[in-house]
Design a protein around this motif. Structure first.
Motif, PDB file in Angstrom:
ATOM      1  N   GLY A   1       0.801  -1.212   0.000  1.00  0.00           N
ATOM      2  CA  GLY A   1       0.000   0.000   0.000  1.00  0.00           C
ATOM      3  C   GLY A   1       0.837   1.267   0.000  1.00  0.00           C
ATOM      4  O   GLY A   1       0.313   2.363   0.120  1.00  0.00           O
ATOM      5  N   LEU A   2       2.138   1.125  -0.116  1.00  0.00           N
ATOM      6  CA  LEU A   2       3.039   2.277  -0.083  1.00  0.00           C
ATOM      7  C   LEU A   2       3.329   2.843  -1.459  1.00  0.00           C
ATOM      8  O   LEU A   2       3.416   4.055  -1.640  1.00  0.00           O
ATOM      9  N   CYS A   3       3.499   1.950  -2.419  1.00  0.00           N
ATOM     10  CA  CYS A   3       3.973   2.361  -3.728  1.00  0.00           C
ATOM     11  C   CYS A   3       3.552   1.298  -4.741  1.00  0.00           C
ATOM     12  O   CYS A   3       3.710   0.103  -4.486  1.00  0.00           O
ATOM     13  N   ALA A   4       3.034   1.731  -5.875  1.00  0.00           N
ATOM     14  CA  ALA A   4       2.600   0.786  -6.903  1.00  0.00           C
ATOM     15  C   ALA A   4       3.805   0.063  -7.507  1.00  0.00           C
ATOM     16  O   ALA A   4       4.925   0.589  -7.512  1.00  0.00           O
ATOM     17  N   THR A   5       3.567  -1.122  -8.009  1.00  0.00           N
ATOM     18  CA  THR A   5       4.648  -1.933  -8.585  1.00  0.00           C
ATOM     19  C   THR A   5       5.455  -1.195  -9.651  1.00  0.00           C
ATOM     20  O   THR A   5       6.682  -1.203  -9.580  1.00  0.00           O
ATOM     21  N   PRO A   6       4.823  -0.552 -10.632  1.00  0.00           N
ATOM     22  CA  PRO A   6       5.628   0.149 -11.646  1.00  0.00           C
ATOM     23  C   PRO A   6       6.490   1.265 -11.049  1.00  0.00           C
ATOM     24  O   PRO A   6       7.639   1.443 -11.443  1.00  0.00           O
ATOM     25  N   THR A   7       5.937   1.997 -10.087  1.00  0.00           N
ATOM     26  CA  THR A   7       6.688   3.082  -9.455  1.00  0.00           C
ATOM     27  C   THR A   7       7.856   2.526  -8.662  1.00  0.00           C
ATOM     28  O   THR A   7       8.966   3.064  -8.709  1.00  0.00           O
ATOM     29  N   THR A   8       7.631   1.440  -7.932  1.00  0.00           N
ATOM     30  CA  THR A   8       8.699   0.806  -7.166  1.00  0.00           C
ATOM     31  C   THR A   8       9.836   0.378  -8.084  1.00  0.00           C
ATOM     32  O   THR A   8      11.003   0.662  -7.812  1.00  0.00           O
ATOM     33  N   GLY A   9       9.502  -0.284  -9.169  1.00  0.00           N
ATOM     34  CA  GLY A   9      10.528  -0.739 -10.115  1.00  0.00           C
ATOM     35  C   GLY A   9      11.258   0.411 -10.781  1.00  0.00           C
ATOM     36  O   GLY A   9      12.484   0.380 -10.926  1.00  0.00           O
ATOM     37  N   ASP A  10      10.506   1.450 -11.172  1.00  0.00           N
ATOM     38  CA  ASP A  10      11.129   2.620 -11.806  1.00  0.00           C
ATOM     39  C   ASP A  10      12.097   3.308 -10.863  1.00  0.00           C
ATOM     40  O   ASP A  10      13.212   3.669 -11.242  1.00  0.00           O
ATOM     41  N   ARG A  11      11.676   3.498  -9.618  1.00  0.00           N
ATOM     42  CA  ARG A  11      12.527   4.181  -8.644  1.00  0.00           C
ATOM     43  C   ARG A  11      13.753   3.327  -8.317  1.00  0.00           C
ATOM     44  O   ARG A  11      14.857   3.833  -8.185  1.00  0.00           O
ATOM     45  N   PHE A  12      13.554   2.000  -8.206  1.00  0.00           N
ATOM     46  CA  PHE A  12      14.675   1.092  -7.933  1.00  0.00           C
ATOM     47  C   PHE A  12      15.719   1.181  -9.044  1.00  0.00           C
ATOM     48  O   PHE A  12      16.913   1.323  -8.774  1.00  0.00           O
ATOM     49  N   ARG A  13      15.277   1.124 -10.299  1.00  0.00           N
ATOM     50  CA  ARG A  13      16.214   1.215 -11.420  1.00  0.00           C
ATOM     51  C   ARG A  13      16.922   2.564 -11.459  1.00  0.00           C
ATOM     52  O   ARG A  13      18.125   2.635 -11.726  1.00  0.00           O
ATOM     53  N   ALA A  14      16.202   3.625 -11.159  1.00  0.00           N
ATOM     54  CA  ALA A  14      16.824   4.956 -11.136  1.00  0.00           C
ATOM     55  C   ALA A  14      17.873   5.048 -10.035  1.00  0.00           C
ATOM     56  O   ALA A  14      18.953   5.615 -10.239  1.00  0.00           O
ATOM     57  N   TRP A  15      17.572   4.480  -8.885  1.00  0.00           N
ATOM     58  CA  TRP A  15      18.524   4.527  -7.773  1.00  0.00           C
ATOM     59  C   TRP A  15      19.720   3.623  -8.026  1.00  0.00           C
ATOM     60  O   TRP A  15      20.830   3.956  -7.616  1.00  0.00           O
ATOM     61  N   ILE A  16      19.516   2.497  -8.697  1.00  0.00           N
ATOM     62  CA  ILE A  16      20.646   1.640  -9.072  1.00  0.00           C
ATOM     63  C   ILE A  16      21.568   2.405 -10.023  1.00  0.00           C
ATOM     64  O   ILE A  16      22.785   2.407  -9.863  1.00  0.00           O
ATOM     65  N   ALA A  17      20.989   3.067 -11.006  1.00  0.00           N
ATOM     66  CA  ALA A  17      21.771   3.846 -11.979  1.00  0.00           C
ATOM     67  C   ALA A  17      22.542   4.971 -11.299  1.00  0.00           C
ATOM     68  O   ALA A  17      23.631   5.339 -11.747  1.00  0.00           O
ATOM     69  N   ALA A  18      21.989   5.518 -10.233  1.00  0.00           N
ATOM     70  CA  ALA A  18      22.633   6.619  -9.498  1.00  0.00           C
ATOM     71  C   ALA A  18      23.546   6.123  -8.386  1.00  0.00           C
ATOM     72  O   ALA A  18      24.067   6.924  -7.607  1.00  0.00           O
ATOM     73  N   ASP A  19      23.752   4.809  -8.306  1.00  0.00           N
ATOM     74  CA  ASP A  19      24.611   4.192  -7.283  1.00  0.00           C
ATOM     75  C   ASP A  19      24.187   4.511  -5.855  1.00  0.00           C
ATOM     76  O   ASP A  19      25.002   4.582  -4.946  1.00  0.00           O
ATOM     77  N   VAL A  20      22.889   4.702  -5.649  1.00  0.00           N
ATOM     78  CA  VAL A  20      22.382   5.028  -4.317  1.00  0.00           C
ATOM     79  C   VAL A  20      22.708   3.929  -3.316  1.00  0.00           C
ATOM     80  O   VAL A  20      23.141   4.199  -2.200  1.00  0.00           O
ATOM     81  N   PHE A  21      22.532   2.676  -3.710  1.00  0.00           N
ATOM     82  CA  PHE A  21      22.720   1.566  -2.785  1.00  0.00           C
ATOM     83  C   PHE A  21      24.187   1.311  -2.456  1.00  0.00           C
ATOM     84  O   PHE A  21      24.514   0.773  -1.412  1.00  0.00           O
ATOM     85  N   LEU A  22      25.083   1.713  -3.344  1.00  0.00           N
ATOM     86  CA  LEU A  22      26.517   1.568  -3.083  1.00  0.00           C
ATOM     87  C   LEU A  22      26.985   2.554  -2.029  1.00  0.00           C
ATOM     88  O   LEU A  22      27.993   2.343  -1.376  1.00  0.00           O
ATOM     89  N   ASN A  23      26.237   3.638  -1.864  1.00  0.00           N
ATOM     90  CA  ASN A  23      26.621   4.675  -0.921  1.00  0.00           C
ATOM     91  C   ASN A  23      25.975   4.518   0.446  1.00  0.00           C
ATOM     92  O   ASN A  23      26.147   5.379   1.304  1.00  0.00           O
ATOM     93  N   LEU A  24      25.246   3.448   0.666  1.00  0.00           N
ATOM     94  CA  LEU A  24      24.603   3.241   1.978  1.00  0.00           C
ATOM     95  C   LEU A  24      25.593   2.747   2.996  1.00  0.00           C
ATOM     96  O   LEU A  24      26.495   2.066   2.777  1.00  0.00           O
TER      97      LEU A  24
END
Length: 62
Positions: free
Chosen positions: A39-62
């Motif tokens: 109920g937080l985020c629709a599947t397409p939005t979740t996937g889009d944001r995940f791919r954008a954050w992967i491309a921006a190396d967000v998870f590598l900086n955690l």
């Protein structure tokens, strides 16, 4: 972060809600459709944001 409105009056889903949805997906072994169940985020939005954050190396900086 300020609110961002789309042209059809939809408010952009917060990064926090998307992050919580992504964590939920990762906890279910990558079942992306499970993000709808949160109920937080629709599947397409979740996937889009995940791919954008992967491309921006967000998870590598955690």
């Amino acid at each position: 972060m300020s609110a961002c409105w789309f042209g059809d009056d939809r408010l952009r889903v917060s990064d926090r809600h998307c992050a919580d949805s992504i964590v939920s997906v990762l906890q279910t072994d990558g079942y992306w459709e499970a993000s709808n169940d949160t109920g937080l985020c629709a599947t397409p939005t979740t996937g889009d944001r995940f791919r954008a954050w992967i491309a921006a190396d967000v998870f590598l900086n955690l």
